[in-house]
Scaffold this motif. Structure first.
Motif, PDB file in Angstrom:
ATOM      1  N   VAL A 729       3.949  -8.703   9.655  1.00 18.47           N
ATOM      2  CA  VAL A 729       4.950  -7.644   9.530  1.00 18.47           C
ATOM      3  C   VAL A 729       4.262  -6.366   9.062  1.00 18.47           C
ATOM      4  O   VAL A 729       3.408  -6.398   8.173  1.00 18.47           O
ATOM      5  N   ALA A 730       4.639  -5.239   9.686  1.00 14.27           N
ATOM      6  CA  ALA A 730       4.106  -3.934   9.293  1.00 14.27           C
ATOM      7  C   ALA A 730       5.217  -3.093   8.685  1.00 14.27           C
ATOM      8  O   ALA A 730       6.328  -3.025   9.227  1.00 14.27           O
ATOM      9  N   THR A 731       4.938  -2.471   7.563  1.00 13.74           N
ATOM     10  CA  THR A 731       5.864  -1.514   6.961  1.00 13.74           C
ATOM     11  C   THR A 731       5.450  -0.111   7.395  1.00 13.74           C
ATOM     12  O   THR A 731       4.280   0.276   7.251  1.00 13.74           O
ATOM     13  N   VAL A 732       6.408   0.653   7.965  1.00 10.24           N
ATOM     14  CA  VAL A 732       6.098   1.998   8.473  1.00 10.24           C
ATOM     15  C   VAL A 732       6.904   3.039   7.712  1.00 10.24           C
ATOM     16  O   VAL A 732       7.960   2.755   7.137  1.00 10.24           O
ATOM     17  N   LYS A 733       6.404   4.284   7.757  1.00  8.67           N
ATOM     18  CA  LYS A 733       6.909   5.344   6.884  1.00  8.67           C
ATOM     19  C   LYS A 733       8.062   6.130   7.509  1.00  8.67           C
ATOM     20  O   LYS A 733       7.974   7.344   7.690  1.00  8.67           O
ATOM     21  N   GLY A 739      16.354  10.002   9.286  1.00 10.42           N
ATOM     22  CA  GLY A 739      17.158  10.079  10.497  1.00 10.42           C
ATOM     23  C   GLY A 739      17.050   8.867  11.389  1.00 10.42           C
ATOM     24  O   GLY A 739      17.589   8.860  12.495  1.00 10.42           O
ATOM     25  N   TYR A 740      16.355   7.821  10.923  1.00  8.16           N
ATOM     26  CA  TYR A 740      16.254   6.589  11.704  1.00  8.16           C
ATOM     27  C   TYR A 740      17.405   5.678  11.276  1.00  8.16           C
ATOM     28  O   TYR A 740      17.378   5.069  10.201  1.00  8.16           O
ATOM     29  N   SER A 741      18.418   5.572  12.111  1.00  2.00           N
ATOM     30  CA  SER A 741      19.690   4.943  11.756  1.00  2.00           C
ATOM     31  C   SER A 741      19.543   3.508  11.283  1.00  2.00           C
ATOM     32  O   SER A 741      18.730   2.737  11.807  1.00  2.00           O
ATOM     33  N   ARG A 742      20.388   3.137  10.297  1.00  2.41           N
ATOM     34  CA  ARG A 742      20.405   1.752   9.819  1.00  2.41           C
ATOM     35  C   ARG A 742      20.823   0.785  10.923  1.00  2.41           C
ATOM     36  O   ARG A 742      20.517  -0.408  10.872  1.00  2.41           O
ATOM     37  N   LYS A 743      21.545   1.302  11.938  1.00  2.00           N
ATOM     38  CA  LYS A 743      21.975   0.448  13.044  1.00  2.00           C
ATOM     39  C   LYS A 743      20.793  -0.056  13.871  1.00  2.00           C
ATOM     40  O   LYS A 743      20.942  -0.967  14.680  1.00  2.00           O
ATOM     41  N   ILE A 761      12.416  -5.456  12.058  1.00  2.00           N
ATOM     42  CA  ILE A 761      12.841  -6.712  11.443  1.00  2.00           C
ATOM     43  C   ILE A 761      13.417  -6.381  10.077  1.00  2.00           C
ATOM     44  O   ILE A 761      12.865  -5.556   9.332  1.00  2.00           O
ATOM     45  N   GLY A 762      14.565  -6.968   9.772  1.00  2.00           N
ATOM     46  CA  GLY A 762      15.229  -6.668   8.514  1.00  2.00           C
ATOM     47  C   GLY A 762      15.997  -5.358   8.592  1.00  2.00           C
ATOM     48  O   GLY A 762      15.992  -4.645   9.603  1.00  2.00           O
ATOM     49  N   ASN A 763      16.692  -5.046   7.478  1.00  2.00           N
ATOM     50  CA  ASN A 763      17.460  -3.805   7.411  1.00  2.00           C
ATOM     51  C   ASN A 763      16.538  -2.587   7.291  1.00  2.00           C
ATOM     52  O   ASN A 763      15.453  -2.684   6.712  1.00  2.00           O
ATOM     53  N   CYS A 769      10.776   1.220   7.016  1.00  2.00           N
ATOM     54  CA  CYS A 769      11.347   0.047   7.666  1.00  2.00           C
ATOM     55  C   CYS A 769      10.197  -0.866   8.076  1.00  2.00           C
ATOM     56  O   CYS A 769       9.026  -0.496   7.970  1.00  2.00           O
ATOM     57  N   MET A 770      10.548  -2.063   8.554  1.00  2.00           N
ATOM     58  CA  MET A 770       9.528  -3.048   8.874  1.00  2.00           C
ATOM     59  C   MET A 770       9.572  -3.406  10.360  1.00  2.00           C
ATOM     60  O   MET A 770      10.636  -3.403  10.979  1.00  2.00           O
TER      61      MET A 770
END
Length: 822
Positions: A729-733, A739-743, A761-763, A769-770
């Motif tokens: 899994v990669a975590t990105v900034k 502005g990157y929607s939770r949807k 992956i994930g919320n 986000c991941m």
């Protein structure tokens, strides 16, 4: 050595012109075709070329700037009244430009290399320049000047002291290459690739190949890879040929390769019955192919294989784009820190001049090595160029440029090295100005850029100004003669910026801008935007500010009309321009048909206002199924505007068409159209067919951390992301605050990592986000593409049940905007 000077009497014969020569002793040194890019006006010859803009419309402006020599194809009443001009009348001004450039080319007998292909032309040209410059004084196309205008302008730069020329040539349809061939007259030809670019301009691949090969019909040597000409039934040009290919017979037969140190590709091959090898400092397929093309060329030119290997290993990346970024102390930074030559300097200075957000303009310039002329002449030319491009301050870096301080009449500062400049930046008091950074690679001006660029959120939105300009010109090409263009720059220009976009639009001479609120218009005025600006949601509290900044309100109701007239009367204003909005079916804002009689009574004998335009809004211009309703709107609009015009007794502009209307409904153009999201490459009328538009925006971020998780591990808030079999899994900034929607969480959203599409992956978190990398190889710090031409904004909008407007305008202002211009 300076450029050749041509007597106007000689030029008259070369371009086969009917001429009126009030100054027959005049000499020509410079070619001009754009009123915004004039230099050396005393010796300039202006070609009034018809294209997206008609050069004849700008003759008076060009004359005011000092040019006195004109090539025209239609009578000019203005020029006819002048007694100090030379006028050359021809049937086709572009053809005349080609004839003049062809004649100039004939004055030189050194080798001329011509490059064409679907991709790689500019890179191959620039790398050949790097490889051959130690022995050759080379003139080459600046940037990617490979068009019907760019090629003759490039050839015009040939001088007696050059020993080689390298020009690139591009075509998008049949009939174009023959012009390039006549102008360049190459002795050596290089075909890079035959790919999919510009396929729409040709009947089939064979026609496309035939057109490109016209460039090489009379070459002494033609260099190519047979893989691109397989099945081509025509004759292969060139008195001699040199071929390269993988694992098949060729002059340079490539056998195998291997990656070294993750950054070099080691290639083995056969040449003249012996083993050869080279290492190139790239591993991506496109760069490797371009490098092999260069390898084949230097071998074909007679260089020893071992010398070619040494030089190829030292190739460095070509940065073809200017970057416009926010700088410290409220400055704007134009970063062109990897190249320095007189031709590209002129292009960069034009871009600097285009920026109006600050009154003051500065240039930081290094020594210009390998210019091919003596330094005294070179820096005299630089000084004249800075004067003509209205630069206010010049900062020179290098031992050579510092010797010529006396040539610069503007404010100056000089430093012996980049390190000395960086150490003294605080003393320069760089504040509220636009700064162009232009340096030869050896000077490492990226250090200067890093110091001057504002440090902000690492996630960035890249805006390709060339693509935006392409889209603008596409829509212009769809307009009938004399139809004006209003461009919407509301909502931070759909998330792409404010004055940066407006400057480009003003430079390209659109007719009007439109903003949502008065404060957006004020921001543009303070940034030097002088175009008329319509405010679509005028507010009572902002009326005084609007008048102060010459902003024109949309009048959509009797309340707004009454309040604005009262504000004008308090200021003793008369005939102030307003835009009347009619509601023909949107039922959002505007006067209904039933309001017209009352409206006409309200504005009758009202000296405070003058109607600049009357407009409405199409409800479903992109939808063929709604065309009957659309035509009802158009008919109603026609009737209502006719009634208003008859009542007020004067004409005004009428406009109803939006982006999709421009594409689909020429009958709705009236006097003006309004271009919105189409400028950014999105037009829903093309959803079922190939779009002619280019992608303008790329949102990118990077990987902060990579984790190897065990089977059953969960990812993110509420444990929504599950890895039953474990994985990477990669975590990105980037997160919803950017502005990157939770949807888009839990696999709905996709991103590109090293060219591979991977799911979220994930919320989605606030600031990050991941991504589920699966088996993909990636490293911390790698670039991640959130959207571009592969993962399109339209696709993201569809995934989350919204429209592209919302995706673009939702990009937070904390996300850094970087503007590119080639």
């Amino acid at each position: 050595m300076s450029h050749k000077l041509y007597p106007v009497t000689e030029i008259k014969e070369v371009i086969k012109a009917e001429a009126v020569l009030h100054n027959p002793d005049a000499l020509i040194r410079t070619i001009a075709y754009d009123s915004r890019k004039l230099a050396d006006t005393d010796h300039a010859l202006f070609f009034a070329i018809r294209g997206r803009r008609d050069g004849h419309n700008y003759i008076q402006d060009v004359y005011k700037q000092g040019v006195r020599n004109f090539v025209i194809s239609e009578n000019s009443n203005f020029l006819g009244r002048q007694t100090d001009v030379n006028i050359f009348q021809v049937s086709d001004t572009l053809q005349a430009l080609h004839w003049l450039a062809s004649y100039h080319r004939q004055q030189f007998d050194y080798p001329v290399i011509a490059i064409t292909g679907s991709n790689g032309k500019t890179i191959v040209k620039e790398w050949l320049y790097q490889l051959l410059a130690p022995e050759k004084n080379i003139v080459r196309s600046p940037k990617s000047f490979n068009s019907q205008i760019g090629v003759p302008l490039s050839v015009w730069e040939m001088r007696d002291d050059h020993t080689m020329a390298i020009f690139e040539a591009g075509v998008s349809k049949t009939g174009e290459m023959i012009n390039h061939a006549r102008v360049i007259q190459p002795t050596i030809g290089i075909l890079t690739t035959i790919g999919e670019a510009h396929n729409e301009g040709f009947a089939d691949k064979e026609e496309k190949i035939r057109e490109k090969l016209l460039l090489f019909e009379n070459t002494d040597l033609f260099i190519y890879s047979p893989q691109y000409l397989k099945g081509y039934p025509g004759e292969i040009p060139g008195k001699e040929t040199f071929t390269w290919a993988w694992n098949e017979e060729a002059d340079l037969m490539l056998i195998d390769d291997e990656v070294l140190e993750d950054k070099y590709l080691f290639i083995r091959g056969k040449y003249q019955d012996r083993d050869v090898q080279c290492a190139v400092p790239f591993t991506d397929a496109a760069s490797v192919e371009n490098a092999i093309c260069c390898w084949a060329t230097v071998l074909a030119l007679g260089y020893l294989p071992q010398d070619a290997d040494i030089r190829l290993e030292k190739l460095h990346p070509i940065k073809m784009r200017l970057e416009l970024k926010d700088g410290i102390n409220n400055c704007s930074i134009i970063d062109d820190s990897y190249s320095s030559d007189i031709s590209s300097l002129a292009i960069a200075l034009d871009f600097l001049k285009q920026q109006n957000q600050h009154i003051r303009r500065s240039l930081i310039l290094s020594d210009i090595p390998e210019a091919g002329i003596d330094s005294d002449t070179l820096y005299t030319q630089v000084a004249k160029l800075l004067e003509s491009k209205e630069v206010d301050r010049f900062i020179g870096v290098g031992t050579e440029i510092s010797k010529h301080q006396d040539k610069f009449s503007i404010e100056t500062a000089f430093f012996q090295s980049t390190e000395e400049l960086v150490a003294n930046i605080p003393t320069l008091k760089l504040l509220n100005e636009t700064i162009l950074i232009k340096g030869a690679r050896a000077f490492g001006f990226e250090k200067v850029s890093n110091v001057l660029t504002k440090k902000v959120h690492e996630t960035m939105l890249e805006i390709n100004l060339n693509a935006l300009e392409h889209n603008l010109n596409y829509y212009k090409s769809q307009l009938k003669k004399d139809v004006k263009l209003m461009v919407m720059v509301k909502a931070f220009s759909y998330g792409s910026g404010s004055f940066e976009i407006a400057n480009l639009l003003q430079y390209n001479k659109v007719d009007w801008l439109a903003v949502a609120y008065a404060d957006e218009g004020v921001t543009l005025r303070k940034a030097g935007i002088t175009l008329p600006i319509m405010v679509m949601n005028p507010d009572l509290m902002a009326f005084d500010t609007m008048v102060e900044h010459s902003l024109e309100p949309e009048i959509y109701s009797f309340r707004v009309l009454k309040d604005f007239i009262e504000a004008l009367n308090r200021k003793n204003q008369e005939a102030y321009p307003v835009h009347v909005k009619l509601d023909t079916g949107m039922h959002r804002l505007g006067f209904l048909a039933s309001d017209i009689e009352k409206l006409l009574k309200e504005i009758e004998d009202c000296p405070a206002i003058k109607i600049q335009s009357v407009f409405s809004h199409l409800v479903a211009s992109e939808d063929p199924d709604s065309d009957s309703f659309t035509h009802q709107q158009i008919d109603l609009f026609t009737d209502l505007t006719r009634r208003i015009e008859q009542s007020v007794g004067y004409t005004f502009l009428r406009h109803i068409s939006n982006t999709s209307g421009i594409s689909r409904l020429p009958e709705a153009q009236f006097d003006m159209v309004r271009l919105g999201i189409g400028l950014y490459g999105i037009d829903s009328s093309y959803k079922n067919k190939k779009s002619p538009l280019q992608t303008v925006t790329t949102l990118k971020t990077s990987i902060s951390q990579i984790k190897d998780l065990q089977p059953g591990d969960t990812v993110g808030y509420n444990r929504m992301g599950v890895l039953p079999n474990g994985g990477k899994v990669a975590t990105v900034k980037i997160g919803y605050a950017d502005g990157y929607s939770r949807k888009l969480g839990n696999g709905v959203g996709k991103m590109l990592v090293n060219g591979v599409i991977v799911p979220t992956i994930g919320n989605i978190c606030m600031d990050m986000c991941m991504l589920n990398l699966g088996g993909l190889s990636a490293n911390e710090g790698d670039e991640v593409i959130v959207f571009n031409e592969v993962i399109r904004v339209e696709d993201i909008a569809k995934q989350i049940g919204t429209i592209p407007y919302e995706v673009l305008t939702g990009i937070s202002e904390r996300v850094k905007r970087v503007y590119f211009y080639e």
